[in-house]
Scaffold this motif. Sequence first.
Motif, mmCIF file in Angstrom:
data_model
loop_
_atom_site.group_PDB
_atom_site.id
_atom_site.type_symbol
_atom_site.label_atom_id
_atom_site.label_comp_id
_atom_site.label_asym_id
_atom_site.label_seq_id
_atom_site.Cartn_x
_atom_site.Cartn_y
_atom_site.Cartn_z
ATOM 1 N N LEU B 118 -2.667 -2.491 9.546
ATOM 2 C CA LEU B 118 -2.842 -3.692 8.719
ATOM 3 C C LEU B 118 -3.054 -4.893 9.628
ATOM 4 O O LEU B 118 -2.291 -5.109 10.578
ATOM 5 C CB LEU B 118 -1.592 -3.916 7.853
ATOM 6 C CG LEU B 118 -1.628 -5.136 6.921
ATOM 7 C CD1 LEU B 118 -2.615 -4.911 5.787
ATOM 8 C CD2 LEU B 118 -0.239 -5.409 6.346
ATOM 9 N N LYS B 419 -8.136 -12.870 5.592
ATOM 10 C CA LYS B 419 -8.273 -11.655 4.794
ATOM 11 C C LYS B 419 -7.530 -10.529 5.484
ATOM 12 O O LYS B 419 -7.297 -10.587 6.697
ATOM 13 C CB LYS B 419 -9.735 -11.312 4.511
ATOM 14 C CG LYS B 419 -10.572 -10.819 5.659
ATOM 15 C CD LYS B 419 -12.024 -10.540 5.165
ATOM 16 C CE LYS B 419 -12.958 -10.319 6.341
ATOM 17 N NZ LYS B 419 -14.382 -10.374 5.952
ATOM 18 N N TYR B 420 -7.131 -9.550 4.690
ATOM 19 C CA TYR B 420 -6.441 -8.387 5.235
ATOM 20 C C TYR B 420 -7.446 -7.275 5.489
ATOM 21 O O TYR B 420 -8.309 -7.016 4.647
ATOM 22 C CB TYR B 420 -5.368 -7.891 4.261
ATOM 23 C CG TYR B 420 -4.142 -8.772 4.210
ATOM 24 C CD1 TYR B 420 -3.141 -8.653 5.169
ATOM 25 C CD2 TYR B 420 -3.997 -9.733 3.213
ATOM 26 C CE1 TYR B 420 -2.012 -9.478 5.128
ATOM 27 C CE2 TYR B 420 -2.872 -10.549 3.181
ATOM 28 C CZ TYR B 420 -1.891 -10.414 4.132
ATOM 29 O OH TYR B 420 -0.781 -11.216 4.101
ATOM 30 N N ILE B 421 -7.327 -6.634 6.645
ATOM 31 C CA ILE B 421 -8.122 -5.440 6.945
ATOM 32 C C ILE B 421 -7.152 -4.264 6.970
ATOM 33 O O ILE B 421 -6.188 -4.265 7.750
ATOM 34 C CB ILE B 421 -8.826 -5.543 8.318
ATOM 35 C CG1 ILE B 421 -9.446 -6.915 8.534
ATOM 36 C CG2 ILE B 421 -9.821 -4.407 8.488
ATOM 37 C CD1 ILE B 421 -10.792 -7.134 7.986
ATOM 38 N N VAL B 422 -7.416 -3.308 6.100
ATOM 39 C CA VAL B 422 -6.579 -2.115 5.991
ATOM 40 C C VAL B 422 -7.392 -0.955 6.560
ATOM 41 O O VAL B 422 -8.442 -0.617 6.021
ATOM 42 C CB VAL B 422 -6.257 -1.845 4.505
ATOM 43 C CG1 VAL B 422 -5.687 -0.455 4.312
ATOM 44 C CG2 VAL B 422 -5.307 -2.904 3.965
#
Lengths: 430, 430
Positions: B118, B419-422
């Motif tokens: 994450l 923003k979140y990068i999963v």
Amino acid sequence: MTSPLSAPYDNLSPVVQAAYRARGAAAEIAPLPRSVKDDALLAIADALEVRTREIVEANAEDIAKAREAGTSESIVDRLTLTPERVRAIASDVRDVVALPDPVGEVVRGSTLPNGIDLRQVRVPLGVVGIIYEARPNVTVDAAALCLKSGNAVLLRGSSSAYASNTALVRVLRDAVGGAGLPADAVQLVPGESRDSVQELMRARGLVDVLIPRGGASLIKTVVEQSTVPVIETGTGNCHVYVDADADLDMAVDILINSKAQRPSVCNAAETLLVHQDIAEAFVPRALDALAEAGVTVHADERILSYADGSKATVVPATPEDWETEYLSYDIAAAVVDSLDKAVEHIRLWTSGHTEAIVTTSQQAARRFTQLVDSTTVAVNASTRFTDGGQFGFGAEIGISTQKLHARGPMGLPELTSTKYIVTGDGHTRG
Amino acid sequence: MTSPLSAPYDNLSPVVQAAYRARGAAAEIAPLPRSVKDDALLAIADALEVRTREIVEANAEDIAKAREAGTSESIVDRLTLTPERVRAIASDVRDVVALPDPVGEVVRGSTLPNGIDLRQVRVPLGVVGIIYEARPNVTVDAAALCLKSGNAVLLRGSSSAYASNTALVRVLRDAVGGAGLPADAVQLVPGESRDSVQELMRARGLVDVLIPRGGASLIKTVVEQSTVPVIETGTGNCHVYVDADADLDMAVDILINSKAQRPSVCNAAETLLVHQDIAEAFVPRALDALAEAGVTVHADERILSYADGSKATVVPATPEDWETEYLSYDIAAAVVDSLDKAVEHIRLWTSGHTEAIVTTSQQAARRFTQLVDSTTVAVNASTRFTDGGQFGFGAEIGISTQKLHARGPMGLPELTSTKYIVTGDGHTRG
């Protein structure tokens, strides 16, 4: 902005008076150390368990009313509180106790060239208003998160849960007061009518933020009409894009998990996009898997061309399908010419929640994560992971789909602001 | 919210079309690396110097109009661009080049228990709208900060500076385009009428944030009417509180610097509060020093009781004085019973910008910084330090007096979202 605090108190409406009291309570709890706030949360958890009967009885009134009104059983189920569910809610409150206190954290700090010490520290927002629908567990969750982060909370639940929420807030306030904190830190917004929502939305200067949680029309109303700053939550028109270079087994798993593991939630997928180079190999398998999961496919012409002989229920897509958040066993599907065309489709139609790419290509993963502008971009993972619990935040007050303040799942730090402390030794500016 | 992007382009108003083009440009510049953005900024700085004559000539039109309309010389001065001032503006742009790029910074990152990586990374906000008054240098400052942070900017300056802003934006756009970036990343909002402000405020989904900079009435209008998220800036009813335990020389220095070093700005002091135990020793000295600085004192009864024989101009305060942002050589002044009473006064009347305490007591400093809820609390330092440049941010797009998103001076990081990068390996949710 002039403070509404200077108006004569008695002339104010009940909602504004509640906000006024919340503001006083917020000032009292803002400087409290963690241990005091945690003790109040433990008192709440205990009180919920001790007074379960009172809560369940109040809930029975709401359920009876809902059934009389012909409410669907799925909504009645969401409204229902059983002793087990109350115990689970109390357990959630104890989980919040275990989380670190965000207040007081030094976010940034330095000594300036002139010797001044500069510190940016986290402080509570102040008064948080939550406007939400149906599920009464939100009442307790929101109150616990707001208290832990040093905020007072104004709860405006659905009128269909009014008896339940009234009982829950009575229990919460007794526990908060019993722990020596101001009970007005937790208040149900007085009145069941829509006027109370209107007043909350105009209470700028008294309420620091409004968080609407619920359907798209509720959120739209609050966003458009509120002069209090709003954090927009929830709407999720999420996409799964299967790239030219994708592991097909993985793509099927991620598609089905994203769409069908729990279709009623905001991080469920609503549109499938498939790269044309892999369409012939992937689309028939995807249609079969979607059929097995009970999903109806709203397909563009190219997807339709693979539907012959498939067990899937496939209907032609209309333009509305590209922007629809079904929240049901439905999915829109299209074949795209390239990754960039997938991005273009997503940027045009997405609500900006979560988009997933399935790919074995590092280059494709990098480009997709760079170009897609949503709260969360998932690479080779289900859209369903966009969630405060899954992200390890311990709890979640909602998922912000806007860009200001907070974006994505919001935990305790997102319920804070900051202030700067400037410490000098008689420093003046030259 | 449904995207206005799905409406037919030709039916849109010029302002919405501009926002639409800004959105396209924003998508192009968001992923650009720092070096490309810095090259464009250097091209802007060079172009401003090369084309100074064109800018100054356009500015002369605005000045002539302003003089015809009988505008005060101080406002004409703020409007005026000389070759020296244009050089200074170009130099400010080069300062922005030297600042780190906030985009791409990993704000938070972890590997979740299930093995998912994450990452929360900074991304541009997208399209930033700035609504501002008079000073045309804001046109260039805002454009430079927005470009550096990967945003497109819609500039809506004062109609009194329309010719100057038109010339400046022409130079900016040529430079941006010449550097290979989309010129539509910098646009002047078409139209001089108030309708264009209205349209900007309703362009939700196209414009990501509006930042009003200017007088209180402009800010109030935008806050109340905009459906686009707003960052409220500027109004500063700042307080200096002199505690019972204070070094009197230091207190006089800080008072005079806070009030009189530059009275027209938002971080100048507007109210003096004095602890009763030190009033007899301090107030006569303060009145003399204020008199020497040419400041009129709007005094409560207890301050008035020390005014006999003073050289100061002292008039009785009315309740309005406690909430007035004079921006002039005027100050409200009162004696308070205690530190807590000072805090109470501040919490009731402040606009939440900056409050200073002068004290030798560690306990008093701690209590004041804890209880005062403003963007900045200064201990033994002038209120005038609340400023992006002073705080070491290198540049400032404004000072937020609201609690959401950003609070206090806003630099480049405040022009970003995240923003979140999963990243998984076929992860699905169980």
